[in-house]
Design an enzyme around this catalytic site. Structure first.
Site, PDB file in Angstrom:
ATOM      1  N   LEU A  24       0.830  -1.218   0.000  1.00 44.17           N
ATOM      2  CA  LEU A  24       0.000   0.000   0.000  1.00 44.17           C
ATOM      3  C   LEU A  24       0.864   1.268   0.000  1.00 44.17           C
ATOM      4  O   LEU A  24       1.922   1.307   0.614  1.00 44.17           O
ATOM      5  CB  LEU A  24      -0.922  -0.008   1.228  1.00 44.17           C
ATOM      6  N   HIS A  25       0.388   2.280  -0.703  1.00 45.63           N
ATOM      7  CA  HIS A  25       1.121   3.547  -0.812  1.00 45.63           C
ATOM      8  C   HIS A  25       0.126   4.701  -0.695  1.00 45.63           C
ATOM      9  O   HIS A  25      -1.067   4.478  -0.408  1.00 45.63           O
ATOM     10  CB  HIS A  25       1.875   3.597  -2.140  1.00 45.63           C
ATOM     11  N   HIS A  28      -3.233   4.357  -2.382  1.00 47.18           N
ATOM     12  CA  HIS A  28      -4.210   3.541  -1.647  1.00 47.18           C
ATOM     13  C   HIS A  28      -4.782   4.334  -0.465  1.00 47.18           C
ATOM     14  O   HIS A  28      -5.954   4.193  -0.133  1.00 47.18           O
ATOM     15  CB  HIS A  28      -3.544   2.275  -1.090  1.00 47.18           C
TER      16      HIS A  28
END
Ligand code: PAF
Length: 282
Positions: A24-25, A28
């Site tokens: 996730l980044h 997201h």
């Protein structure tokens, strides 16, 4: 926050779901924030699914290289106030010997010539299978998908409608780094040099909207990419909803379009897109 490997009643009472493959980044994070806001309004839990779907990778090396950062992902979900993380093993999603994806519909938009299907045949069949299965397992009342995967968003929206699901698909805008590079889990695999080079993709997309026809816009995108040492798989301008090739690219289109690029940079496949409105209309 609860982490579930199999769905329970808490999850299936109409959550707002963000389907992900983890790693996730910031992109997201914006999907999760949109989901949390919506869930609060509806009085249901927000949920993030983390499942790296083997069926949507047509290149086994791409699947093996897909980043796995579960601890970081869980910490991020916790910080973002997610209620439930659904992290199923493969045999919950695809129980051996059971046909769980029989009613999956793969809409026409999955196979528009010259876009994803040409370079990743079967990819959207895998995406439709897993998304349909996640919808069956989690029974969300709404699900959030990023605009960065524009063709995927249109595919999922159409599939869900054709399946007659009582479910809202909520789009979330692409989040970019300061350089313009669209946030993506795959950016983790970019070397510093490739990361600098990849900036040409968003530059090409945004520059193209200064042109007044798809022909000019596509040609400018190719020029900018080529100057940046990138040979794209595609750099195309298409009607945003249908993604059909435009009938006459030398004319100004009368419907909103999208500029879309896919390219391998330093061996990493990146995709990005942006709204395309000819300057004369702006
Ligand atoms: O966009 C993604 O991360 C994936 O394609 C999705 C929607 C989670 C399905 O595996």
């Amino acid at each position: 926050m609860r982490v579930l490997n199999t769905p329970d009643h808490d999850l299936t009472r109409g959550c707002v779901l963000v389907p992900t493959m983890g790693a996730l980044h910031g992109g997201h994070a914006s999907l999760i924030t949109a989901a949390a806001r919506r869930a609060r309004i509806e009085g249901v839990p927000s949920a993030v699914s983390i499942f790296v779907n083997p069926k949507q990778f047509n290149d086994p090396e791409d699947f093996n290289r897909y980043p796995d950062r579960l601890d970081d992902d869980l910490a991020m979900c916790e910080r973002a106030g997610v209620d439930i993380v659904f992290h199923p093993p493969v045999d919950v999603v695809y129980p051996p010997g059971e046909d769980v994806t029989g009613d999956v519909i793969i809409p026409d938009i999955a196979s528009k010539p010259g876009l994803e299907d040409t370079y990743r045949p079967g990819h959207f069949a895998g995406v439709c299978q897993v998304v349909s299965r996640l919808f069956d397992l989690c029974q969300p009342s709404a699900a959030v998908f990023g605009e960065k995967d524009w063709q995927q968003l249109q595919c999922v929206r159409t599939m869900s409608k054709l399946q007659g699901r009582d479910l809202q698909i909520i789009p979330a805008e692409t989040v970019r780094e300061a350089s313009g590079l669209a946030m993506s889990s795959r950016n983790l695999n970019l070397t510093p040099e490739a990361r600098a080079q990849a900036v040409a993709i968003s530059q090409a997309l945004f520059a193209s909207s200064k042109m007044s026809t798809p022909e000019q816009g596509e040609s400018l995108m190719h020029d900018i990419l080529s100057k940046g040492g990138i040979e794209p798989e595609y750099a195309a301008i298409r009607p945003a909803e249908t993604l059909m090739p435009v009938a006459d690219p030398s004319l100004r289109p009368t419907v909103p379009c999208r500029a879309l690029i896919a390219a391998k940079v330093g061996g990493v496949r990146l995709i990005d897109n942006a709204p395309w409105t000819p300057i004369a209309y702006a």
